[in-house]
Design an enzyme around this catalytic site. Sequence first.
Site, PDB file in Angstrom:
ATOM      1  N   HIS A  54       0.833  -1.199   0.000  1.00 47.59           N
ATOM      2  CA  HIS A  54       0.000   0.000   0.000  1.00 47.59           C
ATOM      3  C   HIS A  54       0.870   1.253   0.000  1.00 47.59           C
ATOM      4  O   HIS A  54       2.027   1.208   0.405  1.00 47.59           O
ATOM      5  CB  HIS A  54      -0.938  -0.009   1.211  1.00 47.59           C
ATOM      6  CG  HIS A  54      -2.144  -0.855   0.989  1.00 47.59           C
ATOM      7  ND1 HIS A  54      -3.232  -0.828   1.818  1.00 47.59           N
ATOM      8  CD2 HIS A  54      -2.427  -1.762   0.017  1.00 47.59           C
ATOM      9  CE1 HIS A  54      -4.139  -1.664   1.378  1.00 47.59           C
ATOM     10  NE2 HIS A  54      -3.670  -2.243   0.283  1.00 47.59           N
ATOM     11  N   GLU A  56       0.877   3.990   1.880  1.00 48.85           N
ATOM     12  CA  GLU A  56       1.373   4.421   3.193  1.00 48.85           C
ATOM     13  C   GLU A  56       2.480   3.474   3.677  1.00 48.85           C
ATOM     14  O   GLU A  56       3.503   3.881   4.222  1.00 48.85           O
ATOM     15  CB  GLU A  56       0.242   4.446   4.217  1.00 48.85           C
ATOM     16  CG  GLU A  56      -0.977   5.276   3.784  1.00 48.85           C
ATOM     17  CD  GLU A  56      -2.037   4.454   3.051  1.00 48.85           C
ATOM     18  OE1 GLU A  56      -1.697   3.674   2.132  1.00 48.85           O
ATOM     19  OE2 GLU A  56      -3.210   4.587   3.397  1.00 48.85           O
ATOM     20  N   CYS A  91      -6.065   2.054   5.332  1.00 45.40           N
ATOM     21  CA  CYS A  91      -6.924   0.870   5.442  1.00 45.40           C
ATOM     22  C   CYS A  91      -6.915   0.349   6.876  1.00 45.40           C
ATOM     23  O   CYS A  91      -5.943   0.490   7.607  1.00 45.40           O
ATOM     24  CB  CYS A  91      -6.455  -0.217   4.484  1.00 45.40           C
ATOM     25  SG  CYS A  91      -4.806  -0.848   4.849  1.00 45.40           S
ATOM     26  N   CYS A 101      -2.709  -0.493   7.167  1.00 48.77           N
ATOM     27  CA  CYS A 101      -1.846   0.670   7.374  1.00 48.77           C
ATOM     28  C   CYS A 101      -2.168   1.411   8.667  1.00 48.77           C
ATOM     29  O   CYS A 101      -1.274   2.039   9.263  1.00 48.77           O
ATOM     30  CB  CYS A 101      -1.927   1.611   6.178  1.00 48.77           C
ATOM     31  SG  CYS A 101      -1.345   0.826   4.666  1.00 48.77           S
TER      32      CYS A 101
HETATM   33  N1  LIG Z   1      -5.400   3.649   1.958  1.00 47.60           N
HETATM   34  C1  LIG Z   1      -5.147   2.714   1.007  1.00 47.60           C
HETATM   35  N2  LIG Z   1      -3.933   2.700   0.405  1.00 47.60           N
HETATM   36  C2  LIG Z   1      -3.644   1.811  -0.592  1.00 47.60           C
HETATM   37  O1  LIG Z   1      -2.529   1.827  -1.133  1.00 47.60           O
HETATM   38  C3  LIG Z   1      -4.656   0.858  -0.987  1.00 47.60           C
HETATM   39  N3  LIG Z   1      -4.411  -0.035  -2.024  1.00 47.60           N
HETATM   40  C4  LIG Z   1      -5.892   0.880  -0.305  1.00 47.60           C
HETATM   41  N4  LIG Z   1      -6.842  -0.047  -0.624  1.00 47.60           N
HETATM   42  C5  LIG Z   1      -7.832  -0.425   0.405  1.00 47.60           C
HETATM   43  C6  LIG Z   1      -8.603  -1.697  -0.004  1.00 47.60           C
HETATM   44  O2  LIG Z   1      -9.487  -2.006   1.055  1.00 47.60           O
HETATM   45  C7  LIG Z   1      -7.645  -2.893  -0.216  1.00 47.60           C
HETATM   46  O3  LIG Z   1      -6.794  -2.643  -1.295  1.00 47.60           O
HETATM   47  C8  LIG Z   1      -8.490  -4.160  -0.502  1.00 47.60           C
HETATM   48  O4  LIG Z   1      -9.116  -4.548   0.691  1.00 47.60           O
HETATM   49  C9  LIG Z   1      -7.627  -5.315  -1.005  1.00 47.60           C
HETATM   50  O5  LIG Z   1      -6.626  -5.643  -0.054  1.00 47.60           O
HETATM   51  P1  LIG Z   1      -5.095  -5.655  -0.568  1.00 47.60           P
HETATM   52  O6  LIG Z   1      -4.798  -4.236  -1.059  1.00 47.60           O
HETATM   53  O7  LIG Z   1      -5.039  -6.673  -1.676  1.00 47.60           O
HETATM   54  O8  LIG Z   1      -4.270  -6.004   0.643  1.00 47.60           O
HETATM   55  N5  LIG Z   1      -6.135   1.817   0.679  1.00 47.60           N
HETATM   56 ZN   LIG Z   2      -3.269   0.240   3.601  1.00 51.25          ZN
END
Ligand SMILES: Nc1nc(=O)c(N)c(NC[C@H](O)[C@H](O)[C@H](O)COP(=O)(O)O)[nH]1
Ligand SMILES: [Zn+2]
Length: 167
Positions: A54, A56, A91, A101
Amino acid sequence: DPNDHVTFMRLALDQAHESPPKPSNFRVGALLVDADTGSILSRGYTLELQGNTHAEQCCLAKFAQAHELPEERVGEALPPNSVIYTTMEPCNLRLSGNLPCVDRIIRTKRKDGERGIRTVYLGVKEPEKFVGENEGRKKLEEHGIECVHVGGFEEDILRVATAGHEK
Ligand SMILES: Nc1nc(=O)c(N)c(NC[C@H](O)[C@H](O)[C@H](O)COP(=O)(O)O)[nH]1
Ligand SMILES: [Zn+2]
């Protein structure tokens, strides 16, 4: 100006544009900033580092690497007034099961509480597409981490975030 939130959020949005589109997550950008000096400590975007990372998480991991620390010990190198700008709220639950995060940000605060991320500046709330309502802000605030919405970029942030999703 160390409190130029619009400039920093725009830079975080620039980071989000770097993220490879994917249907199962959001393309997010983040910036780690020293609020005392206004200097940018680290930048990151979704999937920048190896694995299902992600924005963050990448921000913190890159700063830790620059100080020869593992990400979980990044708090030891953070200046006392560190803040993070992220285009989407951190998240609190990930479908992949990886560490959210919110927990990565909370653990930057040392036991004695004087170090760690002080404030999270966020561009949008997480859409409820993958995990329903994101309760992360409440958890951050319970740990003394302030969450501040920086408005004005919502449309751009969501367009970038969902670019990899089926239309
Ligand atoms: N704040 C935040 N920064 C990120 O870089 C990102 N990709 C998400 N995304 C949140 C979303 O809820 C998750 O991407 C899904 O729940 C899938 O989970 P994964 O990413 O595969 O671990 N949220
Ligand atoms: Zn996250």
